[in-house]
Design a protein around this motif. Sequence first.
Motif, short mmCIF file in Angstrom:
data_model
loop_
_atom_site.label_atom_id
_atom_site.label_comp_id
_atom_site.label_asym_id
_atom_site.label_seq_id
_atom_site.Cartn_x
_atom_site.Cartn_y
_atom_site.Cartn_z
N ARG A 1 0.85 -1.19 0.00
CA ARG A 1 0.00 0.00 0.00
C ARG A 1 0.89 1.25 0.00
N ILE A 2 0.54 2.20 -0.86
CA ILE A 2 1.36 3.40 -1.04
C ILE A 2 0.67 4.59 -0.39
N GLY A 3 1.43 5.38 0.33
CA GLY A 3 0.93 6.63 0.90
C GLY A 3 1.67 7.80 0.28
N ILE A 4 0.95 8.63 -0.48
CA ILE A 4 1.56 9.81 -1.09
C ILE A 4 1.26 11.00 -0.18
N LEU B 1 -3.41 7.35 6.44
CA LEU B 1 -2.26 6.72 5.79
C LEU B 1 -1.56 5.70 6.69
N CYS B 2 -2.13 5.41 7.86
CA CYS B 2 -1.40 4.59 8.83
C CYS B 2 -1.16 3.16 8.34
N LEU C 1 5.93 10.37 11.78
CA LEU C 1 6.54 9.56 12.83
C LEU C 1 5.51 9.10 13.86
N ASP C 2 4.47 9.89 14.06
CA ASP C 2 3.43 9.51 15.02
C ASP C 2 2.65 8.27 14.59
N ILE C 3 2.62 7.97 13.29
CA ILE C 3 1.89 6.79 12.82
C ILE C 3 2.85 5.72 12.28
N TRP C 4 4.15 5.93 12.48
CA TRP C 4 5.13 5.02 11.90
C TRP C 4 5.13 3.66 12.59
#
Length: 450
Positions: free
Chosen positions: A16-19, A86-87, A119-122
């Motif tokens: 899954r790609i997050g742009i 996007l998580c 970074l909060d959802i990494w």
Amino acid sequence: MYGSQLIEKIEAQACRIGIIGLGNEGLLLALLFAQAKFKVGAYDERQTLIDDLRGGVSPIAGLPSAHLVKLLSAGMLQPTAQFEALCDADAYIICLPAPSKKGRTFDLSYIEQTVEALLDIWKPGKLAIIESIAYPGSTNELFLQPFLRRGLLPDRDFFMALSPERSEAVEKNYGLSQIPKLLSGITPRSETAATALYNMVFDQIIPVSSVRVAELTKLLENSFRSVNTALINEFDEVCQQLGVNTSEVIAAAKTKPFGFMAFSPGGTVESNIAAEFQCANKEQRLVALAHEINQERPRQLVYRIMEKLSWLGKPLLWANILVLGVANQPIMSEAADSPTVALIEQLMLRGALVTYSDPAIRQITLQDERVLQHNPLSKLLLSEADLVVIAAPNVTCNATLLAEFEDKILDVNGSYEALPEVIKLHKRENESTLKYQPTNPVGSKKRNVS
């Protein structure tokens, strides 16, 4: 372990790609991956843009809305203004702007805030590919260091690579997938993962030895474009003073099969390149001078517009001026850094009444926060204008319609020289071409040429 799992997902098109950031580069990448059957979450903070995308309204000139609707209906493209959406992405592609302030410094706050939000959802094992570049060293300072400060380690908790955007090449009739992509990872494993992903949509990947090399390559490309545009801008002024058509001179020079690359008069869409060098603690006199010359271009065009209006018997004050074209690239969907916006502001400061038409740019915001809306080109709009200025290259217009108003058209880029049989919009007032006419004075002998 994470690296092999990620590559397996990529090769199975299950990644899954997050742009992040839907400017020109981000939106084009989102569409490219969605067309390649990857599920793409496309984030931008501009809710109006997201609403348009969800409604199937294409913000890119040349992209049919029907094509966008097809990707949306298939669930391959999911626009969102909520970062948390996007998580679940496995790979993030960061396409954020770095607008320059006056004084040759960058406002990097938006990039910094977005990296913290990411970074909060990494989660461990994900990949971040950076398309944004502000200055040499920015990959380390703006992206890598925030990850390290969170206690995350490369190849264990994250993979990271840089692939500087090159979307301006689309204006040269290249599809995005055909543009060779520079790429360098912060580690060999990062580079392997990023290469695996980009190999799925790009024809050619160009690996370079380090992130710094990739950054400086992009800076060289931007500098080359800026310096040569400045050269043509100054040359254009010389041609105007001599009554010669700049476009014809450039076209003639292009016939040389080596040692010449054609550029057109205008501004540049790159950010302040002088600021990029300053942030790297390097001073480049030529680049700085080129930037100043290009910044002066709108003011010079104002004087040319005043001359044209004077020829028409009208003053600039209260003149109705229609500007055709704001986007500096045919694929541009935003007016950021467009020199045409600066021209519009200069004209309005001098009392002109300015409207614009560009279907790729639905509205523009001026420095004083005034907002101008796109006006669809029509015979009525043209007839009401005292002067029509074709301000951006590659603007799409009805040349037959424009031909009815040829006398009050000023083309500052030679955009329509390809349609001389319809209308010669590049013609300058009082243009003259001097040709040598040999004479034979009385009593002189003609020379035989054998």
